[in-house]
Design an enzyme around this catalytic site. Sequence first.
Site, PDB file in Angstrom:
ATOM      1  N   TYR A 129      -6.259   6.661   4.126  1.00 14.31           N
ATOM      2  CA  TYR A 129      -6.391   5.611   3.117  1.00 14.31           C
ATOM      3  C   TYR A 129      -5.609   4.357   3.520  1.00 14.31           C
ATOM      4  O   TYR A 129      -6.138   3.237   3.510  1.00 14.31           O
ATOM      5  CB  TYR A 129      -5.929   6.094   1.727  1.00 14.31           C
ATOM      6  CG  TYR A 129      -5.746   4.894   0.839  1.00 14.31           C
ATOM      7  CD1 TYR A 129      -6.849   4.246   0.320  1.00 14.31           C
ATOM      8  CD2 TYR A 129      -4.481   4.335   0.632  1.00 14.31           C
ATOM      9  CE1 TYR A 129      -6.721   3.081  -0.418  1.00 14.31           C
ATOM     10  CE2 TYR A 129      -4.334   3.178  -0.100  1.00 14.31           C
ATOM     11  CZ  TYR A 129      -5.453   2.551  -0.630  1.00 14.31           C
ATOM     12  OH  TYR A 129      -5.318   1.398  -1.330  1.00 14.31           O
ATOM     13  N   ASP A 144      -9.290   5.159  -2.328  1.00 10.50           N
ATOM     14  CA  ASP A 144      -8.116   5.627  -3.065  1.00 10.50           C
ATOM     15  C   ASP A 144      -8.587   6.420  -4.291  1.00 10.50           C
ATOM     16  O   ASP A 144      -9.792   6.618  -4.498  1.00 10.50           O
ATOM     17  CB  ASP A 144      -7.197   4.457  -3.452  1.00 10.50           C
ATOM     18  CG  ASP A 144      -7.723   3.686  -4.645  1.00 10.50           C
ATOM     19  OD1 ASP A 144      -8.938   3.771  -4.938  1.00 10.50           O
ATOM     20  OD2 ASP A 144      -6.916   2.998  -5.299  1.00 10.50           O
ATOM     21  N   GLU A 160       0.827  -1.206   0.000  1.00 11.19           N
ATOM     22  CA  GLU A 160       0.000   0.000   0.000  1.00 11.19           C
ATOM     23  C   GLU A 160       0.863   1.260   0.000  1.00 11.19           C
ATOM     24  O   GLU A 160       0.536   2.243  -0.668  1.00 11.19           O
ATOM     25  CB  GLU A 160      -0.955   0.000   1.200  1.00 11.19           C
ATOM     26  CG  GLU A 160      -2.081  -1.019   1.082  1.00 11.19           C
ATOM     27  CD  GLU A 160      -2.962  -0.785  -0.146  1.00 11.19           C
ATOM     28  OE1 GLU A 160      -2.999   0.357  -0.638  1.00 11.19           O
ATOM     29  OE2 GLU A 160      -3.594  -1.742  -0.612  1.00 11.19           O
TER      30      GLU A 160
END
Length: 305
Positions: A134, A152, A51
Amino acid sequence: MAAESTTFPLSAPSAAAPVLHDRLFDWYDRHARDLPWRRPSTSPYAVLVSEVMLQQTPVARVLPAYAAWLRRWPTVGDLAAATSGDAVRAWGGLGYPRRALRLHATARAVVARHGGRVPSGIDDLLVLPGVGEYTAAAVASFAYGRRHAVLDTNVRRVLARLVRGEAVAPPTLRAGERATATDLLPREPAAAAAWGVALMELGALLCTATGPACTVCPVADVCRWRAAGMPAYAGPPRRRQPWHGTDRQCRGRLLASVRAADEPLPRSALDATWPDVVQRERALAGLVADGLVEIRPDGAVGLPG
Ligand code: SF4
């Protein structure tokens, strides 16, 4: 314009959720990419690595870097035991290298505060270095199957078009976007996590920024933007970040030179990397201030120890 009943029910998006879930899950099962961080055996630490890398870098560039990173540091403890300079060097050309420093600092924080286990709770995740809304939601959802809206860029664009009939999402995340995304989440946590991944994949593969493939989209018949004739974005012009000739480009060149060297470089060795001495010195000072390079007592420039 199509009749209201054939497009997304804006006043009550959750009413359409079951249909959307079925359609998108079916599409995802048939078309999703086999990305390593989506495999069931992926550790929470590996999800976190993916991520952070994917925040500002395309999948194709992340794939080899992700594999190399996990070969070198397969656990969060391995990364915590490395130096921050090792992390910056291994970050290579992924861009925005402060992410490497933050990921390294997060690994040390996870070891110090959580015994080497990446936490699953949003509040614990949010206080880790460089972990924002996020990333916290993505780790909690994808690594631990928690029920969170994961917003996102791709998801925000899909929801802007599908639900609100707008070409693009607002420049910064709004409360209304969160509310809509939460409203559409499946109730069951594992399904909610799968829904987040599927929405992301739709945005990455079909509902792209510049060329949405609506003719093969599984939710095209309920998409408000499509029903409205796909009106262009009519807001204020959006600033594109320049690159050529900027301090960012200069910083990138300087850091690439320092990273490529086995030993700290004499300062004069950096002269050839950028012709404008004032800009070069400013960029170097910025790298030092950010902790990405260090000036040694003899004046040589190296990665942090
Ligand atoms: Fe995106 Fe087109 Fe699908 Fe609407 S129909 S969600 S704009 S790809």
